[in-house]
Design an enzyme around this catalytic site. Structure first.
Site, short mmCIF file in Angstrom:
data_model
loop_
_atom_site.label_atom_id
_atom_site.label_comp_id
_atom_site.label_asym_id
_atom_site.label_seq_id
_atom_site.Cartn_x
_atom_site.Cartn_y
_atom_site.Cartn_z
CG ASP A 29 0.54 -1.55 7.45
OD1 ASP A 29 1.46 -2.39 7.39
OD2 ASP A 29 0.73 -0.34 7.68
CG ASP A 67 4.85 3.15 7.23
OD1 ASP A 67 3.93 3.51 6.47
OD2 ASP A 67 4.68 2.32 8.15
CG HIS A 68 4.33 0.04 4.10
ND1 HIS A 68 4.34 -1.30 4.39
CD2 HIS A 68 3.89 0.66 5.22
CE1 HIS A 68 3.91 -1.48 5.64
NE2 HIS A 68 3.63 -0.30 6.15
CG HIS A 122 -0.33 0.08 2.54
ND1 HIS A 122 0.57 -0.86 3.00
CD2 HIS A 122 -0.46 0.99 3.54
CE1 HIS A 122 0.95 -0.53 4.22
NE2 HIS A 122 0.36 0.59 4.58
CG HIS A 159 -0.23 4.37 4.78
ND1 HIS A 159 -0.95 3.56 5.61
CD2 HIS A 159 -1.05 5.42 4.46
CE1 HIS A 159 -2.16 4.08 5.80
NE2 HIS A 159 -2.25 5.20 5.10
CG HIS A 195 3.91 -2.67 10.36
ND1 HIS A 195 2.88 -2.05 11.02
CD2 HIS A 195 4.23 -1.86 9.32
CE1 HIS A 195 2.58 -0.91 10.39
NE2 HIS A 195 3.39 -0.78 9.37
#
Lengths: 315, 315
Positions: free
Chosen positions: B212, B67-68, B63, B65, B270
């Protein structure tokens, strides 16, 4: 006032060095931090210093190459997560807004602080506030690239208390007025002129931070008389052709710029990934041959910028 | 086949952990690397491992976001600088192409290799090539988020040489045809059926990597019977409400998914930045209470995935 180098590597990180970012820690604004460039991993480097992301108030991007830019969205996001609420201003070349808009919108990032992007349309004044001025000039790189000159405003000189005491003026509100430049009329009708009892203004420090560039007039102009010049030395003296081709400078060109601009101290940075940690001393030596007050910038180390008060012309 | 965790921290890096990225090192394609997510600083983490960026051939983003995602432009750029010339495919949710287009275009980044973005429009097959299949399913997060199931294709079983020898068939080209599934007619007119002399196919390994997510049907489906499941455990068991609110899972929910999906080994990752390095053992203990074959993933450490040949049903 201190300079911190978060990254000194050109193009990409290597095991021992990160890509470009420099932090200027300010004394006049209660420890505010200003950042110049934000390569990927800058927020990680900050975690290894005592510098707090929440204290960052201004960010200046020299140009949009990834090694100066790609750490910005993550840093903005983490500043929010870490509780930063103060307004943040980001300055840089056109295209910066589109990049940040895309990165923050597509990643669904919401910042908990007011945030403004200022795209630089021309050379000249960037800001004038809180005791500082910042101006920018265009450098000579492969894409639009700015250098920045950060100047502390002069502080008013100290009062000549000896002269005032001799004239029978005791400490009190009158001193404040004289300090602010107002002349003082005494009870006997005589006048003490502020100019006669004020020492010369104390000049502020000047820090010039360049982005990637070939030697150029813009860099020379911004650097003029600076206390500290941060200038790139991507290549050693033997690679002048490569430097020219890719829009960079050699160690010698950095030192020649420093000498021509009559600065006090040169910090070279942005070393090609071809140079391992053992080779930086050689780069430093090359530059010192032309400009002895040169250091190869070390990451995660503070470079204090001494107060210029010793230069004050005391009467 | 090995899994490597480049980052195990949720949301933002802390001194001891980086943000999300996982590398799957493959045996069937000469050491190719596939990467799942690419948080900021992933290329820096790779520098601390024996893994070579030039070997990366496929990248799967769960996804968008930050942090990914935010390490992706810099990683693509460095792969080019480091001499990577093999084609690279990047898979992920809609919006991925726009993000990469903006980042690469505005930073004037030119890649020296063919590069393709595949936006996932629906659940199901992602690819089927080189001995592997990959399928994806939608998870339950705050924005569109995919999980991936990577399966080695079964290999054909070994020939029952004892049966062939007894039937008077000597080693030679006939063995190759039988192995390929062709029946063999002998000179006396009799037929040896391939099915009678082939052991059962050797099943391939299955690795399921989730993004996530709250506990959900999609994750359960992808994880079914996997050799290894990588599943997030952002929060400890006491923070189920927070997990629900932010679209995440707790340690217990990770373990319950593993148990329900009948997998062999669970790797949780995570972890919220609230958990320091000393607290991961406690998270692991919580999950092991429900699913004993659980480990809290450690960064920069290889997790081998054993060959499943011991499960082969030998006649």
């Amino acid at each position: 006032m201190e300079l911190w180098f978060m990254g000194t590597s050109a193009g990409m990180p290597i095991a021992e060095r990160n890509v470009s970012s420099i932090v200027l820690s300010l004394t006049r604004t209660k420890g505010s931090l200003w950042m110049f460039d934000c390569g990927e991993g800058t927020q990680h480097q900050l975690l290894r210093t005592p510098l707090k992301l929440s204290r960052l108030t201004k960010l200046f991007i020299t140009h949009l190459h990834g090694d100066h830019l790609f750490g910005l969205p993550g840093l903005l996001s983490s500043r929010s997560s870490l509780g930063g609420t103060a307004s943040l201003d980001v300055y840089g070349p056109p295209g910066l807004r589109e990049f940040l808009d895309a990165a923050l919108r597509l990643s669904d990032t919401h910042l908990n602080y007011p945030f403004q992007v200022h795209e630089l349309e021309a050379e000249g004044a960037v800001l004038d506030e809180d005791g500082y001025t910042v101006e920018c000039a265009l450098l000579d790189h492969r894409i639009a690239c700015f250098g920045y000159r950060i100047a502390e405003k002069p502080r008013s000189g100290s009062l000549r208390v000896d002269v005032l005491t001799a004239a029978g003026v005791p400490p009190g509100p009158a001193y404040g007025k004289l300090k602010a430049g107002e002349d003082l009329r005494l009870e006997d009708g005589s006048v003490i002129r502020a100019a006669d009892v004020l020492c010369d203004p104390i000049p502020g420090r000047v820090v010039a931070v360049m982005g990637d560039t070939r030697p150029c007039e813009g860099a020379l102009r911004l650097a003029q008389g600076a206390d500290v010049l941060v200038y790139e030395a991507t290549f050693g003296a033997d690679l002048a052709e490569k430097a020219e081709q890719y829009g960079h400078s050699t160690t010698l060109q950095a030192a020649e710029t420093a000498k021509a601009a009559n600065i006090s101290r040169l910090l070279i940075t942005h070393f090609s990934s071809r140079y391992g940690p053992d080779q930086l001393a050689e780069l430093e030596t090359q530059a010192r041959g032309v400009f002895p007050q040169t250091d190869a910038a070390m990451e995660l180390q503070a470079y204090p910028i001494p107060s210029p008060s010793f230069r004050t012309n005391l009467a």
